[in-house]
Design a protein around this motif. Structure first.
Motif, PDB file in Angstrom:
ATOM      1  N   ALA A 173       1.432   6.751  -6.924  1.00 36.36           N
ATOM      2  CA  ALA A 173       0.280   7.521  -7.408  1.00 36.36           C
ATOM      3  C   ALA A 173       0.432   9.018  -7.149  1.00 36.36           C
ATOM      4  O   ALA A 173      -0.378   9.821  -7.630  1.00 36.36           O
ATOM      5  N   GLY A 174       1.457   9.400  -6.370  1.00 37.42           N
ATOM      6  CA  GLY A 174       1.647  10.806  -6.050  1.00 37.42           C
ATOM      7  C   GLY A 174       0.623  11.353  -5.070  1.00 37.42           C
ATOM      8  O   GLY A 174       0.314  12.551  -5.070  1.00 37.42           O
ATOM      9  N   THR A 227       0.812  -1.218   0.000  1.00 35.54           N
ATOM     10  CA  THR A 227       0.000   0.000   0.000  1.00 35.54           C
ATOM     11  C   THR A 227       0.845   1.267   0.000  1.00 35.54           C
ATOM     12  O   THR A 227       0.506   2.245  -0.670  1.00 35.54           O
ATOM     13  N   HIS A 228       1.951   1.279   0.738  1.00 31.59           N
ATOM     14  CA  HIS A 228       2.773   2.493   0.822  1.00 31.59           C
ATOM     15  C   HIS A 228       3.430   2.778  -0.530  1.00 31.59           C
ATOM     16  O   HIS A 228       3.461   3.926  -0.985  1.00 31.59           O
ATOM     17  N   VAL A 267       1.699  12.939   3.065  1.00 31.01           N
ATOM     18  CA  VAL A 267       2.830  12.367   2.333  1.00 31.01           C
ATOM     19  C   VAL A 267       3.770  13.501   1.934  1.00 31.01           C
ATOM     20  O   VAL A 267       3.358  14.465   1.290  1.00 31.01           O
ATOM     21  N   ALA A 268       5.044  13.369   2.332  1.00 29.05           N
ATOM     22  CA  ALA A 268       6.048  14.384   2.003  1.00 29.05           C
ATOM     23  C   ALA A 268       6.761  14.021   0.703  1.00 29.05           C
ATOM     24  O   ALA A 268       6.864  12.844   0.342  1.00 29.05           O
ATOM     25  N   ALA A 269       7.253  15.041   0.022  1.00 30.91           N
ATOM     26  CA  ALA A 269       7.951  14.813  -1.249  1.00 30.91           C
ATOM     27  C   ALA A 269       9.172  13.924  -1.069  1.00 30.91           C
ATOM     28  O   ALA A 269       9.574  13.209  -1.992  1.00 30.91           O
TER      29      ALA A 269
END
Length: 216
Positions: A131-132, A124-125, A160-162
């Motif tokens: 998927a961004g 999942t991660h 979610v961080a870049a």
């Protein structure tokens, strides 16, 4: 289940970090009592966590059975020997048969590392990163015959961080799993949470399709 101790059986296949979170949340005079931990793997570290806490353990390895239904029948007999009010899946890496799920309908919870209905199944991660997605998280749900598809109870959202990797994102999601799973189990033990005809109910009121949403 007000005024009554809720007997919980935990099923796991691995390290048991969510089991540890449940154990840490249990108070001696609280409503939750973990009465047994069962694994399909004899080498699951979660069994050691249970033994350290003085909890009964059992191993039922699936290799000795002719198929899923035969294994699940034996597993049900083993679980029912502990007379549970609730069965909790904590990283139990088996797809359960319809007969098993129906037997525990309304008293079977699972935690999944995504914001369901997104990313049912594995990895999942990685899928969220590919998927961004700007948000990821985890979900507690009642188990039905649809894989990772039962009514949602509670979800925790993680930004979610870049710079996130699979490992860094997984670590933050795991931290939230350890918050929301004990919460959902306590709600059930206190008689606040149940599965209604059309979905999950908290304090008698229908939960939203996404369950109770937590944004840390």
């Amino acid at each position: 289940m007000p005024g009554k101790t809720c007997n919980v059986v935990v099923l796991l296949s691995g390290t048991g970090s969510n089991l540890q979170a449940l154990l840490d949340s249990c108070k001696p005079d609280g409503p939750v009592r973990i009465c047994a931990v069962i694994s399909n793997r004899a080498d699951a570290y979660g069994l050691e966590r249970a033994k350290a806490a003085g909890i009964a353990t059992a191993v039922l390895e699936h290799q000795g059975f002719t198929g899923r239904e035969a294994f699940d029948t034996a597993l049900m007999a083993l679980i029912d020997g502990f007379t549970p009010d609730l069965v909790v899946l904590a990283g139990f890496m088996r797809i359960l048969s319809g007969g098993f799920v129906r037997h525990y309908q309304g008293r079977l919870l699972n935690i999944h590392p995504s914001l369901l209905p997104k990313y049912k199944g594995l990895h999942t991660h990685q899928r969220a990163l590919e998927a961004g997605d700007g948000e990821h998280g985890c979900s507690v749900h009642f188990v039905t015959e649809e894989l990772d598809g039962g009514p949602l109870v509670v979800q925790a959202v993680v930004a979610v961080a870049a710079v996130d990797t699979v490992q860094s994102l997984a670590a933050r999601v795991h931290h939230q799993e350890h918050q929301i799973y004990p919460l959902a189990v306590r709600w059930f033990a206190e008689g606040r949470l149940r599965l209604g005809e059309h979905g999950a109910l908290l304090d008698g009121q229908p939960l939203a399709a996404s369950g109770h949403l937590i944004r840390p």
